[in-house]
Design a protein around this motif. Structure first.
Motif, PDB file in Angstrom:
ATOM      1  N   UNK A 162      -6.585   6.202  -3.158  1.00 11.22           N
ATOM      2  CA  UNK A 162      -5.502   6.007  -4.131  1.00 11.22           C
ATOM      3  C   UNK A 162      -5.825   6.568  -5.504  1.00 11.22           C
ATOM      4  N   UNK A 163      -7.126   6.669  -5.842  1.00  5.72           N
ATOM      5  CA  UNK A 163      -7.505   7.162  -7.174  1.00  5.72           C
ATOM      6  C   UNK A 163      -7.335   8.666  -7.315  1.00  5.72           C
ATOM      7  N   UNK A 164      -7.143   9.360  -6.184  1.00  4.26           N
ATOM      8  CA  UNK A 164      -6.966  10.807  -6.226  1.00  4.26           C
ATOM      9  C   UNK A 164      -5.486  11.211  -6.184  1.00  4.26           C
ATOM     10  N   UNK A 220       0.833  -1.205   0.000  1.00  3.80           N
ATOM     11  CA  UNK A 220       0.000   0.000   0.000  1.00  3.80           C
ATOM     12  C   UNK A 220       0.868   1.257   0.000  1.00  3.80           C
ATOM     13  N   UNK A 221       1.981   1.219   0.713  1.00  2.18           N
ATOM     14  CA  UNK A 221       2.844   2.393   0.758  1.00  2.18           C
ATOM     15  C   UNK A 221       3.528   2.637  -0.579  1.00  2.18           C
ATOM     16  N   UNK A 222       3.655   1.588  -1.388  1.00  7.08           N
ATOM     17  CA  UNK A 222       4.244   1.752  -2.710  1.00  7.08           C
ATOM     18  C   UNK A 222       3.319   2.538  -3.645  1.00  7.08           C
ATOM     19  N   UNK A 223       2.035   2.675  -3.270  1.00  4.62           N
ATOM     20  CA  UNK A 223       1.083   3.421  -4.102  1.00  4.62           C
ATOM     21  C   UNK A 223       1.122   4.924  -3.833  1.00  4.62           C
ATOM     22  N   UNK A 224       1.782   5.319  -2.758  1.00  4.99           N
ATOM     23  CA  UNK A 224       1.774   6.724  -2.360  1.00  4.99           C
ATOM     24  C   UNK A 224       2.628   7.588  -3.292  1.00  4.99           C
ATOM     25  N   UNK A 278       0.716  13.346  -0.619  1.00  4.16           N
ATOM     26  CA  UNK A 278      -0.449  12.466  -0.651  1.00  4.16           C
ATOM     27  C   UNK A 278      -1.636  13.175   0.001  1.00  4.16           C
ATOM     28  N   UNK A 279      -2.636  13.501  -0.779  1.00  3.69           N
ATOM     29  CA  UNK A 279      -3.786  14.267  -0.303  1.00  3.69           C
ATOM     30  C   UNK A 279      -4.676  13.426   0.602  1.00  3.69           C
ATOM     31  N   UNK A 280      -5.116  14.031   1.709  1.00  6.98           N
ATOM     32  CA  UNK A 280      -6.122  13.436   2.592  1.00  6.98           C
ATOM     33  C   UNK A 280      -7.346  14.342   2.610  1.00  6.98           C
ATOM     34  N   UNK A 281      -8.532  13.735   2.573  1.00  3.71           N
ATOM     35  CA  UNK A 281      -9.752  14.544   2.517  1.00  3.71           C
ATOM     36  C   UNK A 281     -10.095  15.114   3.895  1.00  3.71           C
TER      37      UNK A 281
END
Length: 321
Positions: A179-181, A161-165, A169-172
């Protein structure tokens, strides 16, 4: 009358005729990732109003703080530090955390999971692990202090999961990660734009590996808590890991306590962080040991990441580190 050449002119002439080698103009790998991380710290300082560095006393957060100090020397880093204390942290690491904060004269904000258990906002898990309980105190601390950028020590070699960052990295507004954002970061251009209530997690160590971290620690002579090196400790076996006995509830009947020579590759909640058997008592010996290892530190020593294939990603979507 002939004037003697000025000493600066002589030095300049000598420098001009000095052969320049390719090695003198080339950054090695550690120089490159160091420069990238320092650039990220400075970029955040210029783009955000209230950044904060997650600092637990673990090796990745120690490395982040070292880089932050370098980025703004001789001034102090313009950031506060934030730690979410589960109440089950290793005492050696907490002592190291407090000593470091005092030595550097920085402000430390601590969110205590125990406070949330005491007033009923959280409940203990049946397995005694408090690591997943950190999310709510973390998000509350971010909101209460109006932090708009949060530095984390996540590396892409740790877990899927961290490899996707991305680096930014935006948080709402609820602290959740989608991940899609994720935003493109072509040419190392970082987009920190966010709406009111949102914040950005920033990962300066994204392109570091565990081996890079240890090589840099050796190069910079960075001092770490002693439990990262081989030492004798009373431990017991559970799910293929050596865990430290403690007030969190271990060991159970049938889990005998043994004295073993171990070290920790990562530190966190004592209930889910395992030690590895090792004789590596120095940084160089740790580097040699890691060079031969094919297991990531989280895969080898973190029980909470073994719950499912998507355990980390599920927690990150809820606002976890």
């Amino acid at each position: 009358m002939t004037l003697a050449p000025h000493k600066n002119s002589v030095a300049a002439t000598a420098l001009a005729h000095r052969p320049v080698t390719a090695a003198a103009l080339t950054l090695d790998h550690l120089d490159h990732v160091e420069a990238e991380a320092i650039h990220i710290f400075r970029e955040v300082a210029g783009e955000f109003e209230r950044p904060v560095v997650l600092f637990s006393g673990g090796k990745d957060s120690v490395l982040m703080l070292h880089l932050a100090v370098k980025a703004f020397a001789p001034a102090s880093p313009p950031f506060a530090l934030l730690h979410v204390d589960t109440g089950h942290n290793f005492p050696e690491v907490l002592d190291y955390r407090d000593e470091t904060v005092a030595r550097l004269g920085l402000r430390l904000v601590v969110a205590h999971v125990q406070d949330y258990l005491d007033d009923g906002r959280l409940r203990e898990r049946p397995d005694g692990t408090r690591n997943p309980l950190q999310t709510v105190p973390l998000l509350d601390a971010i909101e209460a202090n109006r932090f708009d950028a949060v530095f984390g020590g996540g590396r892409r070699d740790e877990e899927k999961a961290r490899a996707k960052e991305r680096v930014f990295s935006l948080r709402d507004a609820f602290g959740a990660w989608d991940p899609r954002r994720q935003r493109p970061e072509l040419w190392d251009l970082y987009n920190g734009r966010h709406a009111p209530g949102e914040h950005v997690r920033v990962f300066p160590l994204s392109n570091w590996t565990e081996l890079d971290v240890w090589r840099y620690i050796e190069r910079e002579r960075i001092v770490l808590p002693d439990l990262y090196y081989a030492h004798e400790r009373e431990v017991f076996r559970r799910d293929g890991m050596w865990l430290t006995a403690g007030r969190w509830g271990g060991p159970k009947p049938g889990e005998p306590v043994e004295t073993r020579t171990v070290r920790y590759r990562t530190v966190g909640d004592m209930s889910c962080t395992g030690a590895v058997e090792s004789t590596a008592a120095t940084t160089v010996e740790v580097i040699v040991e890691l060079a031969a290892s094919r297991l990531t530190e989280r895969g080898a020593t973190r029980a909470d990441d073994r719950l499912s294939e998507a355990a980390m990603e599920d927690r990150k979507k809820q606002g976890y580190f």
